[in-house]
Design a protein around this motif. Structure first.
Motif, short mmCIF file in Angstrom:
data_model
loop_
_atom_site.label_atom_id
_atom_site.label_comp_id
_atom_site.label_asym_id
_atom_site.label_seq_id
_atom_site.Cartn_x
_atom_site.Cartn_y
_atom_site.Cartn_z
N LEU A 290 8.52 -4.90 -4.84
CA LEU A 290 10.28 -4.93 -5.80
C LEU A 290 10.62 -4.13 -5.98
O LEU A 290 11.63 -4.02 -6.75
CB LEU A 290 9.17 -5.04 -7.49
N ASP A 291 10.58 -3.31 -5.12
CA ASP A 291 11.65 -1.69 -5.19
C ASP A 291 12.38 -1.20 -3.78
O ASP A 291 11.90 -0.65 -2.58
CB ASP A 291 11.04 -0.59 -5.53
N ARG A 292 13.53 -1.98 -3.52
CA ARG A 292 13.89 -2.20 -1.91
C ARG A 292 14.56 -1.18 -1.70
O ARG A 292 15.98 -1.20 -0.59
CB ARG A 292 14.44 -3.52 -1.66
N SER B 279 4.25 4.17 -5.04
CA SER B 279 4.90 3.45 -5.54
C SER B 279 4.85 2.21 -4.95
O SER B 279 5.32 0.48 -5.24
CB SER B 279 5.56 3.48 -6.23
N PRO B 280 4.10 1.99 -3.84
CA PRO B 280 3.41 1.04 -2.98
C PRO B 280 3.40 -0.74 -3.73
O PRO B 280 3.25 -2.13 -3.51
CB PRO B 280 3.22 0.66 -1.70
N LEU B 281 2.37 0.02 -5.04
CA LEU B 281 2.08 -1.52 -5.26
C LEU B 281 2.86 -1.71 -7.49
O LEU B 281 2.44 -2.14 -7.89
CB LEU B 281 0.43 -1.39 -6.36
N ALA B 282 4.63 -0.99 -7.06
CA ALA B 282 5.71 -1.01 -8.13
C ALA B 282 4.76 -0.42 -9.65
O ALA B 282 4.92 -1.36 -10.54
CB ALA B 282 5.85 -2.18 -8.29
N GLN B 283 3.81 0.60 -9.13
CA GLN B 283 3.51 0.89 -10.39
C GLN B 283 2.34 0.64 -11.39
O GLN B 283 2.02 0.76 -12.35
CB GLN B 283 4.42 1.48 -11.54
N GLY B 284 1.13 -0.29 -9.92
CA GLY B 284 0.44 -1.40 -11.07
C GLY B 284 1.41 -2.66 -10.77
O GLY B 284 0.50 -3.68 -11.20
N MET B 285 2.41 -2.97 -10.58
CA MET B 285 2.32 -4.50 -11.22
C MET B 285 2.66 -5.01 -10.24
O MET B 285 1.73 -7.12 -10.69
CB MET B 285 4.52 -4.78 -11.65
N TYR C 207 -1.81 -6.77 -14.03
CA TYR C 207 -1.82 -7.40 -15.87
C TYR C 207 -1.03 -9.17 -15.65
O TYR C 207 -0.29 -9.89 -16.19
CB TYR C 207 0.10 -6.42 -15.29
N LEU C 208 -1.84 -9.81 -14.42
CA LEU C 208 -1.77 -11.14 -14.05
C LEU C 208 -1.69 -11.94 -15.84
O LEU C 208 -1.18 -12.99 -15.99
CB LEU C 208 -2.80 -11.89 -13.00
N ASN C 209 -2.46 -11.82 -15.76
CA ASN C 209 -3.84 -12.21 -17.38
C ASN C 209 -3.33 -11.33 -18.65
O ASN C 209 -4.32 -11.52 -19.95
CB ASN C 209 -4.70 -12.82 -17.33
N GLY C 210 -1.49 -10.87 -18.39
CA GLY C 210 -2.28 -9.91 -19.91
C GLY C 210 -1.97 -8.57 -19.60
O GLY C 210 -2.22 -8.18 -18.31
#
Length: 346
Positions: free
Chosen positions: A203-205, A227-233, A238-241
């Motif tokens: 998500l961050d290039r 941040s390879p997981l984009a701060q946890g996104m 967070y897929l279901n809330g």
């Protein structure tokens, strides 16, 4: 944990698969490294911190990444790491790569920030005391300084290496042109400036746009991604809330509920579908995507429990992507970015 820690005997059994050379240097890093940015702060549970470090080391993760301001509170992560280092990990010091950084505000006044010789050298001395170490393996300048001459910063890093307080040095949050300038200055004085640490994810290039990744490929300088997981996104949580025990719910300083726009979550769910087709979890695929190119030496993961470390380590089992997978991932990322840009203009 009262029993004395003894490292697992088979921790290097998959050495060829676990490690990657840092650019053209002689240093190898694990493809997955453990960052202590979160969850090693003042209120963290000591037994949980020990369990995470021991689990990582038992499975071949030899690199532990810190900074002077990691906490919360600033300095707490280094202090907690130092306690564990002194009590349990000291026998394994020569098997470990320990890094720290200075560049963000650490103390009041004009000498506790940025990239001056005064700040960098004083900060490292403080870090070594907190971690109960004689030296770090890698010491980074944490961010570009718009006012201090880069020559001063590089010469301070050189003095630090010559003093024996760091074996190698690195730069963090530098773009391509400034990394190239720093590398040129370092090579002129034979300073082992071997690594860049920068944010990079599906998500961050940014490092693709600012020339850093191209420079690393051409120059042979290592890159380690935070941040390879984009701060946890990209962590699945967070897929279901928003779970009640998530970083957003408990903290919200770095990732906010407003970041999880419906169009972004729709794209992330599509990424999750690609991961499932690959036989990976979403975070495993996100880490593997970073590691798909050889100029990326390592990815830094954060964790709140040992099981997360083991799950993320599974990413190295498959870091190859088909052209169609890469095209689909790029299309999803572009769609997310485009929709967010459009929203900002409204």
């Amino acid at each position: 944990m009262s029993e004395k820690y003894v490292a697992a005997a088979g921790r290097y059994s998959e050495e060829e698969k676990l490690y990657r050379r840092c650019g053209k240097s002689g240093l190898k890093l694990p493809k997955v490294s453990l960052g202590l940015w979160h969850n090693f702060g003042t209120e963290a549970d000591m037994d949980v911190m020990k369990s995470m470090l021991f689990t990582a080391f038992d499975h071949g993760i030899t690199h532990f990444d810190l900074a002077n301001n990691y906490g919360p509170e600033p300095g707490a992560a280094e202090e907690n790491f130092g306690k564990i280092m002194s009590a349990d990990l000291r026998p394994y010091r020569d098997e470990m790569i320990i890094s720290s950084k200075a560049g963000f505000t650490m103390w009041d006044g004009p000498y506790g920030d940025w990239g001056s010789r005064k700040y960098l050298m004083a900060s490292l001395d403080q870090s070594l005391k907190r971690m109960q170490l004689d030296y770090v393996d890698i010491f980074y300048h944490h961010r570009m300084d718009p006012e201090t001459p880069l020559e001063e910063t590089i010469m301070a890093l050189d003095q630090i290496v010559r003093s024996g307080k760091a074996l190698y040095v690195g730069i963090s949050n530098y773009d391509g042109p400034h990394a190239a300038e720093a590398r040129k200055l370092a090579q002129e004085i034979h300073l082992p400036l071997i690594i860049n640490q920068n944010r990079y994810s599906i998500l961050d290039r940014t490092i693709e746009k600012n020339g850093l990744k191209d420079f690393a490929r051409e120059d042979g300088m290592g890159v380690i991604c935070f941040s390879p997981l984009a701060q946890g996104m990209l962590s699945e949580k967070y897929l279901n809330g928003i779970p009640s025990d998530s970083r957003i719910a408990k903290d919200g300083r770095f990732l906010h509920a407003d970041d999880l726009k419906p169009e972004k979550m729709e794209g992330i769910r599509r990424l999750d579908e690609i991961a499932k087709r690959r036989g990976q979890t979403l975070p495993q695929m996100a880490l593997a995507w970073d590691l798909r190119d050889p100029e990326i030496t390592s990815v830094l993961i954060g964790a709140s429990k040992p099981q997360q470390i083991l799950e993320n380590l599974g990413a190295i089992e498959n870091t190859s992507f088909s052209a169609e997978e890469l095209r689909e991932i790029d299309e999803i990322q572009a769609s997310i970015a485009g929709e967010l840009d459009a929203r900002r203009q409204v």
